[in-house]
Design an enzyme around this catalytic site. Structure first.
Site, mmCIF file in Angstrom:
data_model
loop_
_atom_site.group_PDB
_atom_site.id
_atom_site.type_symbol
_atom_site.label_atom_id
_atom_site.label_comp_id
_atom_site.label_asym_id
_atom_site.label_seq_id
_atom_site.Cartn_x
_atom_site.Cartn_y
_atom_site.Cartn_z
ATOM 1 C CB CYS A 1 41.338 38.487 31.898
ATOM 2 S SG CYS A 1 42.288 39.839 31.165
ATOM 3 C CB ILE A 2 38.028 35.749 34.541
ATOM 4 C CG1 ILE A 2 38.574 36.985 35.256
ATOM 5 C CG2 ILE A 2 37.854 34.610 35.540
ATOM 6 C CD1 ILE A 2 39.938 36.829 35.855
#
Length: 438
Positions: free
Chosen positions: A276-277
């Protein structure tokens, strides 16, 4: 509310609806398990034969799932998996939870969403709910998924229902799992939102928060991860500056945390990892170009975070140099290759880039990770070594993942030279003069 929506809601409420999940990975399998535990008959779809075989044998491969629960659900027929998408005609609701990677130009690859939606579209029927859970840029649900589904001849909001509900999976989180994490839902129409929200309310314990459109829900997810991306970038930039100034960044953060308002701690490290990040903010960067806008803050944070593996290796090189050794030819023991502590997930792990930079500079690298016994990267196969043996020969030990399994007192004592990029040794009381930190 139209009659099809009302009928589907009744099926959801009385648990007679059959539920499908497309993509049985870190998001899809836990979701399928929760839906089966809630009393629904669940069919999981995946293109990988191995995953399907494992699920149908009751064998878990995701850390956040209790093995016995999966096995019991499969045994009693509440959950089955298949590669045959024709079974979509049997489901009343289906969630799409497939990967959305970036290509080498950091542009979103939505091919998995497209192919999965096309597979669902072939068997789409009246009164069916489709929910996209894959993280993606705002507009994907309405601009890509909806037109593909409507090629079936059915109309969104009237004949079938479509919504976006972003996944919020945090592997290894001891407190928040799929079951109790609040969920955001945004449908293409009001009926779409209501139907999707009803399904999640009957499955999950967390609050279900309804928003006005899929685009709001898509943007919300991007905001969550961009917030972390940028603040980690700030922490990393502060770490770089503190290193140059001879100040301990970890002590600075601990001091700042004493303020009861206006500050939230984020921590530096060897780079960003996970699905994600490191990726999600660039979905927004890609979409912003359509509106002739340049997301400068996101891209600057990305540059800082991407630089951290190189920064780590530069510091390791300096430490060795201070001890009259060259990185070229030195034996380096890396502790931890998972992207975060106490999990077996290597997706986008910064440790991989650290290894690349070390080997490019001639270092002889070995690693230990209690959760990852072996892996392939860059055409080379790596196998976890016994760290207690390897530490004796290592010129430098680099902690890249702060697994709680490690005996940090012993590591600090026995390492000839130690570089801790995660502040994992903060509780070590003895030999503190041997600890070099990010």
């Amino acid at each position: 509310m139209n009659s099809l929506a009302q009928s589907l809601i009744e099926k959801i409420q009385n648990k007679t609806a059959t539920v499908g999940v497309v993509g049985l990975g870190y998001v899809g399998l836990p979701l399928a398990v929760e839906k089966a535990k809630a009393g629904y008959k669940v069919i999981g779809f995946d293109v990988q034969d191995k995953k399907v075989e494992l699920v149908n044998a009751g064998h878990n491969y995701i850390g956040d799932i209790i093995d016995e629960q999966l096995s019991e659900l499969v045994k009693k027929g509440a959950l089955k998996a298949t590669t045959d998408f024709s079974f979509v005609k049997e489901v009343d609701c289906v969630a799409i939870a497939v990967p959305t990677p970036l290509d080498k130009f950091k542009q979103p690859d939505v091919s998995y969403i497209v192919s999965s939606t096309e597979d669902v579209s072939k068997y789409l029927h009246k009164g069916m709910l489709v929910v996209l859970e894959s993280t993606t840029y705002p507009g994907t649900t309405e601009e890509i998924v909806k037109p593909i589904l409507e090629k079936s001849g059915l109309k969104c909001g009237e004949d079938f229902f479509l919504a976006f509900s972003p996944e919020r999976v945090d592997p290894g989180n001891k407190k928040f799992k799929t079951k109790n994490t609040p969920k955001v839902v945004g449908g293409c129409t009001e009926d779409c939102t209501k139907v999707a929200a009803m399904l999640y309310r009957n499955v999950l314990e967390g609050e279900i928060f309804e928003v006005s459109s899929p685009a709001v829900a898509e943007m919300e997810k991007i905001l969550e991860n961009t917030f972390r991306h940028i603040n980690i970038g700030l922490a990393n930039e502060m770490a770089i500056l503190c290193k140059k100034m001879g100040i301990d960044i970890w002590e600075v953060i601990e001091a700042a945390k004493t303020k009861p308002y206006g500050f939230m701690p984020f921590y530096p490290g060897p780079g960003l990892g996970g699905h994600c990040i490191p990726l999600d903010p660039f979905y927004l960067t890609y979409k912003a170009r359509e509106y002739d806008y340049h997301t400068r803050l996101i891209e600057t944070a990305g540059e800082i975070n991407d630089f951290m593996p190189e920064f780590v290796v530069d510091n390791a090189m300096r430490l060795l140099n201070e001890h009259k050794k060259s990185l070229n030819g030195s034996k380096v023991l890396l502790l931890g290759v998972a992207y975060k502590n106490d999990i077996d997930d290597m997706r986008e792990s910064p440790a991989l880039k650290v290894i690349e930079h070390l080997e490019k500079n001639g270092a002889k690298v070995v690693y230990n990770d209690p959760y990852i016994k072996s892996f392939k990267h860059g055409g080379k196969e790596y196998t976890s070594v016994n760290w207690e043996d390897a530490i004796k020969d290592a010129d430098i030990v680099v902690i890249t993942t702060a697994h709680s399994d490690y005996d940090y007192e012993k590591i600090v004592k026995e390492a000839a030279l130690l570089y801790d990029t995660r502040n994992a040794t903060k509780s070590v009381k003895n030999n503190r003069n041997k600890i070099n930190k990010l």
